[in-house]
Structure formats: structure tokens, C-alpha cells
Design an enzyme around this catalytic site. Structure first.
Site, PDB file in Angstrom:
ATOM      1  N   HIS A  17     -14.955 -41.749  23.305  1.00  0.00           N
ATOM      2  CA  HIS A  17     -15.696 -42.548  22.324  1.00  0.00           C
ATOM      3  C   HIS A  17     -15.275 -44.015  22.421  1.00  0.00           C
ATOM      4  O   HIS A  17     -16.112 -44.918  22.394  1.00  0.00           O
ATOM      5  CB  HIS A  17     -15.401 -42.068  20.892  1.00  0.00           C
ATOM      6  CG  HIS A  17     -15.880 -40.689  20.574  1.00  0.00           C
ATOM      7  ND1 HIS A  17     -15.060 -39.714  20.061  1.00  0.00           N
ATOM      8  CD2 HIS A  17     -17.106 -40.108  20.685  1.00  0.00           C
ATOM      9  CE1 HIS A  17     -15.746 -38.606  19.859  1.00  0.00           C
ATOM     10  NE2 HIS A  17     -16.993 -38.812  20.244  1.00  0.00           N
ATOM     11  N   LYS A  41     -21.107 -28.813   7.391  1.00  0.00           N
ATOM     12  CA  LYS A  41     -20.080 -28.596   8.419  1.00  0.00           C
ATOM     13  C   LYS A  41     -18.841 -29.424   8.081  1.00  0.00           C
ATOM     14  O   LYS A  41     -18.839 -30.653   8.242  1.00  0.00           O
ATOM     15  CB  LYS A  41     -20.668 -29.021   9.786  1.00  0.00           C
ATOM     16  CG  LYS A  41     -19.893 -28.493  10.970  1.00  0.00           C
ATOM     17  CD  LYS A  41     -20.629 -28.821  12.253  1.00  0.00           C
ATOM     18  CE  LYS A  41     -19.705 -28.694  13.445  1.00  0.00           C
ATOM     19  NZ  LYS A  41     -20.157 -29.475  14.584  1.00  0.00           N
ATOM     20  N   ARG A  90     -21.935 -38.229  29.129  1.00  0.00           N
ATOM     21  CA  ARG A  90     -20.807 -37.806  29.963  1.00  0.00           C
ATOM     22  C   ARG A  90     -21.281 -37.149  31.248  1.00  0.00           C
ATOM     23  O   ARG A  90     -20.657 -37.251  32.290  1.00  0.00           O
ATOM     24  CB  ARG A  90     -19.929 -36.809  29.207  1.00  0.00           C
ATOM     25  CG  ARG A  90     -19.159 -37.404  28.078  1.00  0.00           C
ATOM     26  CD  ARG A  90     -18.591 -36.341  27.204  1.00  0.00           C
ATOM     27  NE  ARG A  90     -19.649 -35.539  26.605  1.00  0.00           N
ATOM     28  CZ  ARG A  90     -19.478 -34.634  25.660  1.00  0.00           C
ATOM     29  NH1 ARG A  90     -18.284 -34.388  25.210  1.00  0.00           N
ATOM     30  NH2 ARG A  90     -20.501 -33.972  25.166  1.00  0.00           N
ATOM     31  N   SER A 127     -14.463 -33.889  21.520  1.00  0.00           N
ATOM     32  CA  SER A 127     -13.616 -33.687  20.338  1.00  0.00           C
ATOM     33  C   SER A 127     -13.252 -32.217  20.196  1.00  0.00           C
ATOM     34  O   SER A 127     -12.114 -31.883  19.843  1.00  0.00           O
ATOM     35  CB  SER A 127     -14.355 -34.151  19.079  1.00  0.00           C
ATOM     36  OG  SER A 127     -14.633 -35.516  19.155  1.00  0.00           O
TER      37      SER A 127
END
Ligand code: PNS
Length: 161
Positions: A17, A41, A90, A127
Site C-alpha cells: 500500500h 466485517k 499487483r 493484508s
């Protein structure tokens, strides 16, 4: 003034990030990093803590601010008068879903999306992988900012008691 938003869950912020944010910050006068508040969440870190860790991670980038948002990203963009979303890519596997969201956000509110390919050194980071590794006592010191590493270690210690 050219403004953009870099949205995400950031649970927690990783070096991947930080790479995208740092590079996007050179392209805009102001870059807002916006953490999604997702009532459905909980995540590992509360949103306030994610924001605090982000602020620490971008402390040396004077044109970057940290905020949070709830609901649709395009509504946040409209409310803040931000015309561009910046997302990191990515791998090709990211592209399919990111393209779908970019096209939808453009259709919903004429908001453009700019994709920044991550540096190859951080292209494998996520993450969730970082959390998994840290939970089982693995070394994530090279994958996340120092403050995140310390908080993850604290979590791992507490949950092993
Ligand atoms: O870090 P993430 O979890 O990949 O970030 C995803 C995020 C927060 C950018 C995305 O889920 C999002 O924009 N959520 C807000 C709700 C929304 O606008 N949904 C419609 C997308 S077309």
C-alpha cells in the site's frame, strides 16, 4: 488542484500500500487515503487504529491525508469533490475485479480510475497473508511498516495467552 482518493480496507496497511500511495502522491496535488468502514466485517484492527497506522506510514508525505468512508465510494468522491480513484495492481488476477469496479464507478458517477502497478518487490503482499503469517508467529518485519509490525506482534502475543 488535482485531487485523488486511494481507497481500501487497509487492515492493516502493508509496504505494498505504501508503495502505491507514495507513487500516486507524486501525481496529484492532494491524495486522500480513505479507509472503508464496513459494518458487516469487523476485521483485525478497528478503523480508527487502521487510520492511525496509515497516518504514521505516510507521515513523510505532506500531500497525503487519511480519512474514512462508509457506503459507496462514488458518493464519498462526490461529497469530497474528488474526480479520480487510484488503485494498485499487483497481478493480472487483480485486474479483472478492479476493471469491473472501475467501469461501474465510471458509469455511476463519471469517476475515473487510475491503476498503479505495484513494484515487483511488493507484488506478492496482501493484508490477509500478512495477518496469517503474523498470527502464527512468522516474521513480517520486511512486509509492513514498523508500527504495524509491533501491533501485529502484540495481537499475536495476546491471542497466544
Ligand atoms: O482494500 P480492498 O478491500 O480491496 O478495498 C476495496 C474497496 C474498499 C475499494 C471497495 O470494496 C469499495 O470501493 N467499497 C465501497 C463500496 C462501493 O462503492 N462498492 C461498489 C464498487 S463498484
Amino acid at each position: 488542484m488535482r485531487r485523488a482518493v486511494c481507497p481500501g480496507s487497509f487492515d492493516p496497511v502493508t509496504n505494498g500500500h505504501v508503495d502505491v500511495i507514495t507513487r500516486a502522491a507524486t501525481l496529484y496535488d492532494e491524495l486522500v487515503v480513505a479507509v472503508l468502514v464496513n459494518p458487516g466485517k469487523a476485521g483485525l484492527f478497528p478503523v480508527e487504529e487502521r487510520m492511525e497506522l496509515l497516518r504514521e506510514a505516510v507521515a513523510d508525505l505532506p500531500n497525503v491525508t487519511v480519512d474514512s468512508f462508509q457506503g459507496l465510494l462514488v458518493d464519498y468522491c462526490r461529497a469530497q469533490d474528488i474526480p479520480v480513484i487510484v488503485k494498485g495492481l499487483r497481478a493480472v488476477s487483480d485486474f479483472e475485479y478492479e476493471l469491473q469496479m472501475a467501469q461501474m464507478n465510471r458509469e455511476l458517477a463519471a469517476i475515473e480510475t487510475l491503476f498503479v502497478p505495484t513494484a515487483p518487490q511488493v507484488g506478492h503482499l496482501s493484508s490477509s497473508l500478512v495477518k496469517q503469517i503474523a498470527t502464527f508467529g512468522g516474521d513480517v518485519s520486511k512486509l509492513v511498516p514498523k508500527a504495524v509490525h509491533d501491533r501485529l506482534a502484540e495481537h499475536a502475543r495476546r491471542s497466544s495467552r
